[in-house]
Scaffold this motif. Structure first.
Motif, PDB file in Angstrom:
ATOM      1  N   VAL A 318       0.837  -1.211   0.000  1.00  0.00           N
ATOM      2  CA  VAL A 318       0.000   0.000   0.000  1.00  0.00           C
ATOM      3  C   VAL A 318       0.868   1.257   0.000  1.00  0.00           C
ATOM      4  O   VAL A 318       0.551   2.249  -0.659  1.00  0.00           O
ATOM      5  CB  VAL A 318      -0.986  -0.017   1.203  1.00  0.00           C
ATOM      6  N   ARG A 319       1.978   1.176   0.732  1.00  0.00           N
ATOM      7  CA  ARG A 319       2.862   2.355   0.763  1.00  0.00           C
ATOM      8  C   ARG A 319       3.356   2.678  -0.647  1.00  0.00           C
ATOM      9  O   ARG A 319       3.309   3.817  -1.093  1.00  0.00           O
ATOM     10  CB  ARG A 319       4.044   2.094   1.712  1.00  0.00           C
ATOM     11  N   LYS A 320       3.781   1.626  -1.369  1.00  0.00           N
ATOM     12  CA  LYS A 320       4.281   1.838  -2.735  1.00  0.00           C
ATOM     13  C   LYS A 320       3.172   2.326  -3.661  1.00  0.00           C
ATOM     14  O   LYS A 320       3.383   3.180  -4.521  1.00  0.00           O
ATOM     15  CB  LYS A 320       4.861   0.536  -3.286  1.00  0.00           C
ATOM     16  N   LEU A 321       1.997   1.758  -3.456  1.00  0.00           N
ATOM     17  CA  LEU A 321       0.847   2.157  -4.274  1.00  0.00           C
ATOM     18  C   LEU A 321       0.558   3.653  -4.075  1.00  0.00           C
ATOM     19  O   LEU A 321       0.387   4.404  -5.034  1.00  0.00           O
ATOM     20  CB  LEU A 321      -0.354   1.323  -3.816  1.00  0.00           C
ATOM     21  N   MET A 322       0.568   4.063  -2.819  1.00  0.00           N
ATOM     22  CA  MET A 322       0.290   5.485  -2.537  1.00  0.00           C
ATOM     23  C   MET A 322       1.396   6.360  -3.109  1.00  0.00           C
ATOM     24  O   MET A 322       1.118   7.427  -3.655  1.00  0.00           O
ATOM     25  CB  MET A 322       0.141   5.718  -1.031  1.00  0.00           C
ATOM     26  N   GLU A 323       2.628   5.859  -2.961  1.00  0.00           N
ATOM     27  CA  GLU A 323       3.762   6.642  -3.465  1.00  0.00           C
ATOM     28  C   GLU A 323       3.593   6.899  -4.965  1.00  0.00           C
ATOM     29  O   GLU A 323       3.766   8.017  -5.436  1.00  0.00           O
ATOM     30  CB  GLU A 323       5.041   5.847  -3.218  1.00  0.00           C
ATOM     31  N   SER A 324       3.222   5.849  -5.701  1.00  0.00           N
ATOM     32  CA  SER A 324       3.111   6.044  -7.157  1.00  0.00           C
ATOM     33  C   SER A 324       1.829   6.800  -7.523  1.00  0.00           C
ATOM     34  O   SER A 324       1.836   7.663  -8.387  1.00  0.00           O
ATOM     35  CB  SER A 324       3.187   4.713  -7.898  1.00  0.00           C
ATOM     36  N   LYS A 325       0.729   6.508  -6.854  1.00  0.00           N
ATOM     37  CA  LYS A 325      -0.544   7.147  -7.235  1.00  0.00           C
ATOM     38  C   LYS A 325      -0.610   8.614  -6.804  1.00  0.00           C
ATOM     39  O   LYS A 325      -1.260   9.422  -7.441  1.00  0.00           O
ATOM     40  CB  LYS A 325      -1.737   6.400  -6.640  1.00  0.00           C
ATOM     41  N   PHE A 326       0.014   8.926  -5.666  1.00  0.00           N
ATOM     42  CA  PHE A 326      -0.082  10.300  -5.151  1.00  0.00           C
ATOM     43  C   PHE A 326       1.142  11.138  -5.511  1.00  0.00           C
ATOM     44  O   PHE A 326       1.280  12.277  -5.060  1.00  0.00           O
ATOM     45  CB  PHE A 326      -0.240  10.302  -3.622  1.00  0.00           C
ATOM     46  N   GLU A 327       2.024  10.558  -6.300  1.00  0.00           N
ATOM     47  CA  GLU A 327       3.302  11.222  -6.601  1.00  0.00           C
ATOM     48  C   GLU A 327       3.106  12.676  -7.069  1.00  0.00           C
ATOM     49  O   GLU A 327       2.266  12.943  -7.940  1.00  0.00           O
ATOM     50  CB  GLU A 327       4.037  10.445  -7.701  1.00  0.00           C
ATOM     51  N   GLY A 328       3.827  13.567  -6.460  1.00  0.00           N
ATOM     52  CA  GLY A 328       3.803  14.972  -6.883  1.00  0.00           C
ATOM     53  C   GLY A 328       2.594  15.747  -6.392  1.00  0.00           C
ATOM     54  O   GLY A 328       2.511  16.956  -6.570  1.00  0.00           O
ATOM     55  N   SER A 329       1.642  15.069  -5.743  1.00  0.00           N
ATOM     56  CA  SER A 329       0.417  15.779  -5.342  1.00  0.00           C
ATOM     57  C   SER A 329       0.535  16.379  -3.942  1.00  0.00           C
ATOM     58  O   SER A 329      -0.239  17.252  -3.562  1.00  0.00           O
ATOM     59  CB  SER A 329      -0.790  14.821  -5.361  1.00  0.00           C
ATOM     60  N   GLY A 330       1.473  15.862  -3.158  1.00  0.00           N
ATOM     61  CA  GLY A 330       1.612  16.350  -1.783  1.00  0.00           C
ATOM     62  C   GLY A 330       0.740  15.572  -0.807  1.00  0.00           C
ATOM     63  O   GLY A 330       0.790  15.816   0.403  1.00  0.00           O
ATOM     64  N   LEU A 331      -0.047  14.649  -1.302  1.00  0.00           N
ATOM     65  CA  LEU A 331      -0.924  13.872  -0.410  1.00  0.00           C
ATOM     66  C   LEU A 331      -0.136  12.698   0.180  1.00  0.00           C
ATOM     67  O   LEU A 331       0.481  11.925  -0.548  1.00  0.00           O
ATOM     68  CB  LEU A 331      -2.137  13.358  -1.204  1.00  0.00           C
ATOM     69  N   ILE A 332      -0.183  12.590   1.500  1.00  0.00           N
ATOM     70  CA  ILE A 332       0.551  11.508   2.175  1.00  0.00           C
ATOM     71  C   ILE A 332      -0.310  10.971   3.317  1.00  0.00           C
ATOM     72  O   ILE A 332      -0.974  11.748   4.008  1.00  0.00           O
ATOM     73  CB  ILE A 332       1.848  12.037   2.849  1.00  0.00           C
ATOM     74  N   PHE A 333      -0.302   9.682   3.504  1.00  0.00           N
ATOM     75  CA  PHE A 333      -0.860   9.083   4.724  1.00  0.00           C
ATOM     76  C   PHE A 333       0.247   8.295   5.386  1.00  0.00           C
ATOM     77  O   PHE A 333       0.849   7.423   4.770  1.00  0.00           O
ATOM     78  CB  PHE A 333      -2.036   8.151   4.397  1.00  0.00           C
ATOM     79  N   LYS A 334       0.512   8.616   6.644  1.00  0.00           N
ATOM     80  CA  LYS A 334       1.566   7.882   7.362  1.00  0.00           C
ATOM     81  C   LYS A 334       1.088   6.475   7.622  1.00  0.00           C
ATOM     82  O   LYS A 334      -0.079   6.255   7.937  1.00  0.00           O
ATOM     83  CB  LYS A 334       1.845   8.573   8.711  1.00  0.00           C
ATOM     84  N   ILE A 335       2.006   5.520   7.499  1.00  0.00           N
ATOM     85  CA  ILE A 335       1.640   4.135   7.824  1.00  0.00           C
ATOM     86  C   ILE A 335       2.414   3.743   9.087  1.00  0.00           C
ATOM     87  O   ILE A 335       3.617   3.846   9.122  1.00  0.00           O
ATOM     88  CB  ILE A 335       1.987   3.192   6.650  1.00  0.00           C
TER      89      ILE A 335
END
Ligand code: PAP
Length: 335
Positions: A318-335
């Motif tokens: 999920v971390r990698k998925l978020m990294e690629s899907k949210f890339e450049g948007s500034g959106l982050i969820f801490k895991i």
């Protein structure tokens, strides 16, 4: 007991429907379908997966809901803090009508005081009359941003979105569906591994989760006065500042006097997990058209509960998925 399901679902698998064929039925038959891991039918429409049972009410709401400038729309991916946000926004907006000890939340579930467009208002009616609901009206929805009714996009109504770490959201969703036995396979669901795999492929109710969050995040970035983007984890960390932020965004900032009187803390306290979960109204009864138990909206209310159910490898996926899907948007969820 968990078992494997045949996940693909063709139109031949549909429950028998003898009602006259209409536009909706015709549309449904043209769309890709899949079985959810608890045996509910999902349909893919314009890139998102929806439960078939919610698809028609959602389309009705999308077509017919007329937002007013003063409306507040609570938007969420399910299990991300909807119940909490409903209680908070209702309490903030109605603090002049009800003192804390007279709050309707003491007697009713938050889902009763703030209805969903798709699960409540448009569930049985194509075009219900909502004109007489006192302003400011607060409605909720799980619809993706682009699916919101045109009037919401076009007028002065405000949208408050709350997102949550997807791992906790997945765990919460799984418990909720199994507890309420909504799907016909709820007693024999897919195992966690397979369900999680579907989740990571975006095949889940209101999914893909990253598209859902991204839609609202982008809208918030483009127009922060129209869309407020909150995170469940931030509310857990500092509820006071988040309640102030919500009130300001809604156009009902707390006065110095109110702050001095402790109103922010009182509202936060009333709407806290412990307070709501212990009320009789939330321990008994059902909601959302009788489909779910009120008590099932209050499970643990914790950040990081996923560690009790999911492996580090799943978290990494999920971390990698978020990294690629949210890339450049500034959106982050801490895991
Ligand atoms: P919904 O989308 O079906 O309405 P939603 O309220 O978004 O559900 O999510 C329920 C989650 O919020 C549950 O999380 P859990 O399964 O990890 O425990 C529930 O416990 C949590 N929750 C409900 N009310 C509150 C609250 N007042 N404070 C914090 N968490 C809450």
């Amino acid at each position: 007991m968990e078992k494997k399901q045949d996940l693909k679902c063709s139109s031949a698998d549909h429950e028998v429907d003898n009602s006259p064929k209409d536009e909706f039925q015709e549309l449904l038959q043209t769309l890709e379908q899949h079985m959810s891991w608890d045996g509910q039918r999902l349909v893919k429409y314009k890139g998102f997966w929806f439960l078939v049972m919610i698809f028609r009410p959602m389309l009705f709401a999308r077509k017919n809901f007329k937002a007013k400038d003063t409306d507040v729309i609570i938007s969420t991916m399910s299990k991300s803090g909807t119940t909490w946000l409903k209680a908070l926004t209702f309490s903030i907006a109605n603090r002049d009508r009800f003192t804390i000890d007279q709050s309707p939340l003491l007697a009713c579930n938050p889902h009763t005081v703030v209805p969903f467009l798709e699960y409540n208002l448009y569930w049985e009616q194509e075009n219900p009359d909502l004109e007489d609901i006192p302003c400011p009206r607060i409605f909720a929805t799980h619809m993706p941003f682009d699916f919101l009714p045109d009037s919401v996009h076009e007028n002065g109504s405000r949208i408050i979105y709350i997102g949550r770490n997807p791992l906790d959201q997945f765990v919460s969703q799984r418990h909720f569906l199994l507890e309420n036995k909504i799907g016909k396979e709820a007693d024999h669901p897919l195992g966690v591994d397979e369900a999680f795999d579907m989740f990571c492929r975006g095949i889940h109710s209101w999914g893909p989760f990253w598209e859902h969050m991204h839609g609202y995040w982008n809208a918030h970035s483009e127009n922060p006065r129209k869309v407020l983007f909150l995170k469940y984890e931030d509310l857990k960390e500092d509820i006071t500042s988040q309640v102030k932020k919500i009130a300001e965004f809604m156009g009902f900032p707390f006065s110095l006097e109110e702050a001095k009187q402790g109103l922010i803390d009182q509202i936060s306290g009333l709407c806290s997990f412990e307070s709501l979960r212990n009320l009789a109204a939330n321990k008994t009864g059902n909601n959302l058209n009788g489909l779910v138990k009120n008590s099932s909206f209050f499970r643990k209310g914790k950040v990081g509960d996923w560690t009790n159910y999911l492996t580090p490898a799943m978290a990494e996926r999920v971390r990698k998925l978020m990294e690629s899907k949210f890339e450049g948007s500034g959106l982050i969820f801490k895991i």
